[in-house]
Every structure is written in C-alpha cells, then in structure tokens.
Design a protein around this motif. Structure first.
Motif, PDB file in Angstrom:
ATOM      1  N   PHE A  28     -15.762   0.508 -13.390  1.00  9.25           N
ATOM      2  CA  PHE A  28     -14.259   0.385 -13.551  1.00  9.25           C
ATOM      3  C   PHE A  28     -13.792   0.518 -12.197  1.00  9.25           C
ATOM      4  CE2 PHE A  28     -10.199   2.795 -13.886  1.00  9.25           C
ATOM      5  CZ  PHE A  28      -9.500   1.864 -14.816  1.00  9.25           C
ATOM      6  N   THR A  29     -12.608  -0.404 -12.039  1.00  3.78           N
ATOM      7  CA  THR A  29     -12.272  -0.641 -10.668  1.00  3.78           C
ATOM      8  C   THR A  29     -10.571  -0.664 -10.594  1.00  3.78           C
ATOM      9  OG1 THR A  29     -14.286  -1.877  -9.879  1.00  3.78           O
ATOM     10  CG2 THR A  29     -12.268  -1.962  -8.352  1.00  3.78           C
ATOM     11  N   GLN A  30     -10.171  -0.093  -9.615  1.00  2.00           N
ATOM     12  CA  GLN A  30      -8.569  -0.082  -9.443  1.00  2.00           C
ATOM     13  C   GLN A  30      -8.286  -1.007  -8.113  1.00  2.00           C
ATOM     14  OE1 GLN A  30      -6.483   3.314  -7.969  1.00  2.00           O
ATOM     15  NE2 GLN A  30      -4.734   3.117  -9.355  1.00  2.00           N
ATOM     16  N   GLU A  31      -7.804  -2.075  -8.526  1.00  3.40           N
ATOM     17  CA  GLU A  31      -7.778  -2.898  -7.178  1.00  3.40           C
ATOM     18  C   GLU A  31      -6.090  -2.905  -6.987  1.00  3.40           C
ATOM     19  OE1 GLU A  31      -9.629  -6.820  -6.367  1.00  3.40           O
ATOM     20  OE2 GLU A  31      -7.866  -7.412  -7.541  1.00  3.40           O
ATOM     21  N   VAL A  32      -5.929  -2.535  -5.718  1.00  4.90           N
ATOM     22  CA  VAL A  32      -4.335  -2.607  -5.219  1.00  4.90           C
ATOM     23  C   VAL A  32      -4.228  -3.694  -4.144  1.00  4.90           C
ATOM     24  CG1 VAL A  32      -2.473  -1.327  -4.039  1.00  4.90           C
ATOM     25  CG2 VAL A  32      -3.963  -0.209  -5.514  1.00  4.90           C
ATOM     26  N   THR A  33      -3.125  -4.533  -4.565  1.00  2.95           N
ATOM     27  CA  THR A  33      -3.124  -5.651  -3.566  1.00  2.95           C
ATOM     28  C   THR A  33      -1.679  -5.531  -2.832  1.00  2.95           C
ATOM     29  OG1 THR A  33      -4.412  -7.382  -4.930  1.00  2.95           O
ATOM     30  CG2 THR A  33      -2.820  -8.269  -3.607  1.00  2.95           C
ATOM     31  N   THR A  34      -1.573  -5.487  -1.368  1.00  3.37           N
ATOM     32  CA  THR A  34      -0.398  -5.647  -0.616  1.00  3.37           C
ATOM     33  C   THR A  34       0.286  -6.828  -0.600  1.00  3.37           C
ATOM     34  OG1 THR A  34      -1.535  -3.774   0.397  1.00  3.37           O
ATOM     35  CG2 THR A  34       0.570  -4.824   1.372  1.00  3.37           C
ATOM     36  N   THR A  35       1.564  -6.753  -0.994  1.00  2.00           N
ATOM     37  CA  THR A  35       2.478  -7.989  -0.968  1.00  2.00           C
ATOM     38  C   THR A  35       3.463  -7.745   0.133  1.00  2.00           C
ATOM     39  OG1 THR A  35       4.141  -7.387  -2.630  1.00  2.00           O
ATOM     40  CG2 THR A  35       1.794  -8.683  -3.419  1.00  2.00           C
TER      41      THR A  35
END
Length: 756
Positions: free
Chosen positions: A511-518
């Motif tokens: 299980f992965t939490q992925e945070v992408t910066t914009t």
C-alpha cells in the motif's frame, strides 16, 4: 550502466596512472654517462626502472603494473587484493583517506574520524576528502627513471625522483649551451639537467613564498652581455624572482592556474578528509563519510550487512541489520576528483608543449607506453567523475536504515516492509511512503529469482573468499567480471540513482501513498499493488478504444497493476474499429516458484503446458544447497568445517587399551583396524592417509588365525594375552577385509577392553 561501472573501475587506477604520467613526461633517455661507477649505478637502480614507490612501498609488490592499467579493460590479473587493502595504511594514502579495517579486510588504520573499536566482524570505516589533492602527497611518491643519462653536453640526473623533481625540468629555463640546443628544436622552457632541483613539497612551498629581495643588477641598454659600449648601468631587481617563478610554475604545471610570479605566494591545498565513520557488530559493516557527514553501520549477526554513507555537514546516515542487509547511502561522490595545489588537475600545459612529441621522436618513452596511452590516461585523470551513491534499502530479520535528505526504511522478518522518501518536494515530482508485506522466499524461489541470476561461478568464488576472510583468494579477473553479473548490474544501477530502489524480494501486497508536487500545491493518490496475481492490467479493445482495468502504477521502480486505480478509456491510434471485443492476455503470477498461469479458456491444455514449464521450485531447491556451506562457513568465522575422525573398530580399541606403554608407542593402526610394524606401515603409505586410501593397505607380516578369538575373562590379570588376541584378530581383518567376521565385535572382547 556500463558508463557508470567503467567510471568506477577506471577511477580506481586514475591516481596511479597520473603518477606514471608525471614520471613519463620528465624521463628523457639517452646513453649512460661515461665514467659512471658501478656502485653509483647500483644505488640509483635499487628498484627497477619505471617502478613507482608510494610511501616507501613499490606498487610492483602488489602486482600493479601501470602499463597494463590503460584502456577500457585494464589488466588486473596480477593484483593481490588482500595486499592492496594494506595501501590504506600507507603514509601517503592515509594523508588523503582516513580509515580503519577489521576481520577479513585485515586490521590497521585508525585515522581521524574513524572508529572500528566496536566491530568484531569484517568491515571498514573510511573518511574521504572532498577532493584528492595529489600535491599534498607528491613528495611521498617516487618514480625510478633509471640511471643518469649523458646527452653530449651534459648529464641528466635521473634515478628515483619525486613528481616535484621531475616537474623541475619543465619549470626551469635552460641556460648556456643547453638553451641553444633546446632552442633549436623549439623548447625554451625545459631544462632536463634541472631534474631533482625541487624534491619535496617543503622545497616548492618555501620557494613560492620567498619575499621580495632587492639586489643591484648590472645591465647594458643595448642588450649586450659581454662588452657594453654605452657603459654599464645598475638597477634594483627582485633577487628571489627566478626561484619563486620556478616554484610557482611547478605549482601551475598540472593545473590551469597561472600565478603572479612577482608576489610571494602561500600555496594552498584542497581540504583533507573530514567526517565521522563508525562500524559496530559481528557482521559485515562499512561506513563512509566526507565533508563532515556522520555514518554509522551496525550489524548484530555474522550473516548481516550494513552500509552507511553520509556527505555534508549535518548529514547523517545510519544502517542497522540484525540479520540481512541495510543500506543508507547519500553521497555526492560525483564531486570527488583530482586536484593539484587546490585547482582541478589539468594536463593542457603538458599536452600543448612539444615534450611528448620529443620523447616519442627520439624513442625515449618507457617500454609498453606510447603517446596514445599517455594522452588517454591524462584525459581519464583530468575528467575523472564518479557516480553518486544514492540508496536506502532494508531486508532481513530486523533491519533499519536512514539517510538524511534521501529516505528511511525498515524490514522485519523479511515480511513487513516500510519505506519513506525524505527528499525535498520538487515541482513535477512525486514522493512515496509505502507499507508492504514482502515475500522473502522470492530470493531463491520463482522465475528470475536473485540466486538464479546472480549465483555465477565467479560470484561463488568471491563469496567463498569473503566467507573465508581471505581476499587474496579472490581472482582479480573474477572480481572485475562480477561487475557484469546481472544482479550486480541491478545493484549498481540502484546505488547510482536517486530514482531507483534496490528491489530484492517480491511484494505479496503493498500500500503506497504518493504525493505529487504541483505549481499550485500538491495532489495525493493511493496505490495497492502486488508482484503476484495479475502481471499486467486487464485490457479490452473495442470499436477503436481500449478499456484498461487496474491501470499500472510505478512503485519502487516497478510498474504493476494498481488495484485501487479507476478504469481508463483511451483511443487506439491507427487501429481499425472492430465490432468484436478483444481481451488482452491475462496471466496470474504465483509465489513460491509455482510459475505463471495463463488464462486461456479456449486452449486449456496449452495453458496447462505453459504453467508446468514455468514452475521452477525443483531447480530452486537444488540451487539453495550450493549456498548452505558458505553460510555455515561465514557463521564459523571463515573456518572450514572440522573433519570428524572416524571411530576405530572395537578390537583396535581393546588392543590400544590393553597393550603396554612401550608396545603402544610402536603400534601403527591401518584403516582396517590392524596393527603393523611402523616400518612396514610407512612403506605401504597407509599412515596418516584418508580411510578410502588406507583401506587398500595389507599387512603381510601379520599372522592369520582364521577367527576373531575372544580372550577369556581371567586374562584381565595378564595384559600380554589381552593385547595379543585383539591384535591378531585385527591383522586378520586386514588380510581378509571381505570376511564378515573381521568387522564383528565380540561382547567378551569389549568387556576385556573395559577391564583393561
């Protein structure tokens, strides 16, 4: 990958090649000086011509031949790896690199910032410099240029010279007849007779720092030097200018820097090693630091590996492994290069001069060296660039690792895995935090497992040597070939990349939490992936569009179906619309070496055959057996298993116990249990040989009784008969080994032996 591997391999010999180049450039060769005494020649050639001595140690003693280290594939066959490690204790190397070592890597070192006191296993603690300044150790390096040479009008002093002594010839202007002769061929700034004028770093530094010294100089305005018709005049000049100029030219000869010769100059160097490296525990522990970083590697089991590397003030890396491996590396080693007096190493001044062409034209280059190899080595040393070390990974019974500014991880029982990306957010990039249930059996079970790809003969030799603690048994060729090992390539790829993670086992589920910066903030999505089950997303093509169920997502550098992803519909460019839907191949991967099952409803037998062929469990189990002895040897501290002596047969035991002391000293036991005369046994070669060989020995002098008689109980008071009967029976057993009676143990005989 090949470029990065080549950079590491060739980078290890760049400094030595640079030293050889310095010697080559300043080593003109001609005929021996007339009248030179044999004693002087012997003194000048205590080592062989062309030998390089670093800190009093001849590189030839380590199997290092500089002429074989050039090109894309340097010849490493003669190098003694175990001896090579002792160079870390060399006074010259210790000036550049601080280190200490334990276990199979030998013991030694203990430079500033290193701590190996808590390690009982095999490992090293190393503190690296920001950059390697060769000038700081140049006076501890000597090159044997051979005997002095005579060139018609002068003698060139050669022998063993430091790089400073050699560069003197390229930094001193010639005078008199030498100036006229060299000027005729366009060499105005080189005086071979000046070799050795400056020998040490102290000589050069002192000359460069000479203050202004006013002296009166006579001169003629017309430029005449002998007769001045207009009358001589006097002026005040700097009496130290010439000496200071020579020293500063040496300082600038191997860099692109130009000094102001009119001013006293304090020569500077690149900073030396700075940092803190500590290793602890009974396993394999390695710690690297530079630029003030702190690295701690700790192991709590002999079958554990911990590797930590920190770079930069305030940076900390810590790796701890109870059983398994832990890696915490965050080092910008791409900035590590070669300097000369604080400036990047640069050979342009030498390449732009005519000295190399002159040496080649008059056949003055050392044997095995040509202009091409020299310029290639110059380019290698001048443009040396190592890849960065970037990896955080955990696997094992209880492992954890953390590298500030990169990531942290933990793994328990090889099952429960955690990883968090600690890099600073960057617009357009993602940072992941994941929790996984991993499959430790995938190390050795299943298609493409770690052992099946990495357990090559060369890898086995290296592992055996490491387990035995003797690196001298590592063939250098195999060590170099190990870089081409599929698993080694994957490991190096991960070590050299921030974006890739070292993936040794499969995930049951992650299980992965992925945070992408914009540019306006950040977005978060959640992923559920597995290395088992669906090998690829399910696709259905219909009417020129494709429906994708469980679209793929990248986790730990691997694309896998995301079971939390919403289905997507995309247009298929260039495809003719079809009224009949087409479903892509569906395959289900199984753990434990049980292969991959293709879903083929209309071809069940084909699917069954494909699945059976993909099952690898039988081969996997057989492969495991090759590693068990290595693991046992490592647990024994590298010692081979002790051979258990075969138990002697009962009649022999009885004879040995019952025989008098004098008789026992002369008894020779053969494998069949017989005792024979020592001389006879020695001739037969049975003494001290393995049982398989000794079983063929026959004692012809032993009498045969035809039976294994048991002595009577009353013989307990008389040791002679008790000894004679078993010895006779034992001799009979040797003469007739095929007889079952020879191996029969009589109860009375055992009682007699106990009584005796």
């Amino acid at each position: 990958m090949n470029r990065r591997t080549s950079a590491w391999r060739t980078g290890l010999v760049a400094a030595a090649a640079t030293t050889a180049l310095i010697g080559t450039v300043g080593a003109p060769m001609a005929t021996a000086a007339p009248g030179a005494s044999a004693a002087a020649a012997a003194a000048q050639t205590a080592s062989q011509q062309g030998d390089i001595i670093i800190g009093g140690v001849n590189l030839r003693d380590y199997g290092i031949d500089i002429t074989k280290l050039t090109g894309e594939n340097p010849d490493l066959s003669g190098i003694d790896v175990q001896k090579l490690l002792t160079l870390l204790d060399n006074s010259a190397v210790a000036t550049i690199v601080a280190s200490c070592r334990t276990g199979g890597l030998g013991t030694g070192g203990g430079g500033s910032g290193t701590d190996c006191g808590g390690s009982t296993g095999t490992g090293a603690a190393i503190v690296l410099p920001g950059r390697v300044d060769l000038a700081a150790v140049a006076d501890q390096i000597t090159i044997n240029l051979g005997p002095d040479k005579w060139i018609v009008i002068a003698t060139i002093p050669l022998g063993e010279q430091t790089p400073f002594g050699i560069l003197s010839a390229l930094s001193v202007k010639p005078t008199g007849l030498m100036a006229i002769g060299l000027g005729a061929i366009g060499l105005k700034d080189m005086d071979p007779t000046a070799i050795g004028r400056y020998k040490t770093l102290a000589d050069v530094a002192a000359a460069a720092a000479l203050p202004y010294k006013p002296v009166q100089e006579r001169y003629c305005e017309s430029g005449a030097t002998i007769i001045c018709w207009g009358g001589w005049k006097y002026r005040t000049v700097d009496g130290n200018l010439a000496t200071r100029t020579e020293a500063l030219r040496i300082a600038g000869q191997l860099s692109g820097r130009t000094y102001d010769y009119t001013k006293p100059t304090v020569l500077e160097f690149s900073p030396g090693p700075s940092g803190s490296s500590t290793i602890l525990g009974s396993g394999y522990s390695f710690a690297l630091s530079r630029y003030g970083g702190t690295a701690i590697a700790e192991t709590r089991n002999k079958l554990a590996l911990a590797l930590a590397g920190a770079d930069g003030a305030g940076a900390t890396s810590q790796a701890t492994a109870s059983l398994g491996l832990a890696l915490a590396l965050n080092m910008n080693t791409s900035t590590l290069g070669l300097d000369w007096f604080g400036s990047p190493l640069n050979f342009d001044k030498i390449k732009n001069s005519k000295v190399l062409d002159l040496l080649a034209q008059f056949n003055m280059l050392p044997a095995g060296v040509d202009i091409t190899s020299i310029t290639s080595a110059m380019e290698l040393a001048q443009n040396l660039k190592l890849p960065d070390l970037k990896e955080v990974s955990c696997l094992g019974g209880s492992t954890s690792a953390s590298a500030s500014g990169l990531g942290e991880c933990s793994n328990t029982l090889g099952l429960f895995d955690y990883y968090k990306d600690l890099r600073a957010p960057t617009v357009g990039q993602s940072r992941q935090t994941s929790w996984g249930l991993t499959d430790p059996t995938s190390l050795f079970l299943g298609s493409g497992n770690l052992l099946s790809r990495g357990l090559t003969p060369g890898a086995l030799q290296v592992l055996t040597a490491l387990a035995g603690g003797d690196l001298s048994k590592v063939p250098p060729a195999e060590l170099a070939a190990l870089l081409q090992n599929p698993v080694a390539k994957e490991v190096l790829d991960a070590l050299f990349s921030e974006e890739k993670r070292l993936k040794l086992t499969n995930d049951f589920v992650r299980f992965t939490q992925e945070v992408t910066t914009t540019e306006t903030g950040s977005t978060t999505r959640y992923l559920l992936t597995s290395d088992y089950g669906l090998r690829a997303p399910i696709t259905v093509d219909w009417l020129g569009y494709r429906l994708t169920v469980f679209p793929a997502a990248e986790v730990n550098g691997t694309m896998r179906p995301n079971y939390l992803g919403l289905p997507t519909i995309t247009r298929i460019d260039g495809a003719a619309p079809s009224l009949l839907p087409s479903v892509g191949l569906i395959e289900l991967a199984n753990p434990f070496g049980l292969g991959t099952v293709p879903i083929m409803p209309f071809a069940p037998f084909t699917a069954l055959d494909s699945w059976i062929k993909s099952v690898t469990i039988k081969d996997d189990v057989e492969r495991i057996g090759t590693l068990i002895p290595l693991a046992q040897q490592a647990l024994r501290g590298g010692k081979p298993a002790a051979e258990k002596p075969s138990a002697p047969e009962a009649p022999v035991v009885a004879a040995a116990l019952a025989a008098p002391a004098d008789d026992a000293q002369e008894t020779v036991v053969t494998s069949g249990g017989a005792s024979a005369d020592p001389a006879t046994a020695a001739e037969s070669g049975s003494t001290g040989t393995p049982a398989a060989e000794a079983s063929e020995t026959v004692a012809p002098d032993a009498p045969s009784t035809g039976s294994t008689a048991s002595p009577e109980p009353e013989t307990e008071t008389s040791p002679e008969p008790a000894a004679e009967a078993p010895a006779t029976a034992a001799a009979e057993a040797t003469v007739e080994p095929e007889a079952a009676e020879a191996d029969t143990v009589d109860t009375d005989a055992l009682e007699t032996a106990d009584a005796a």
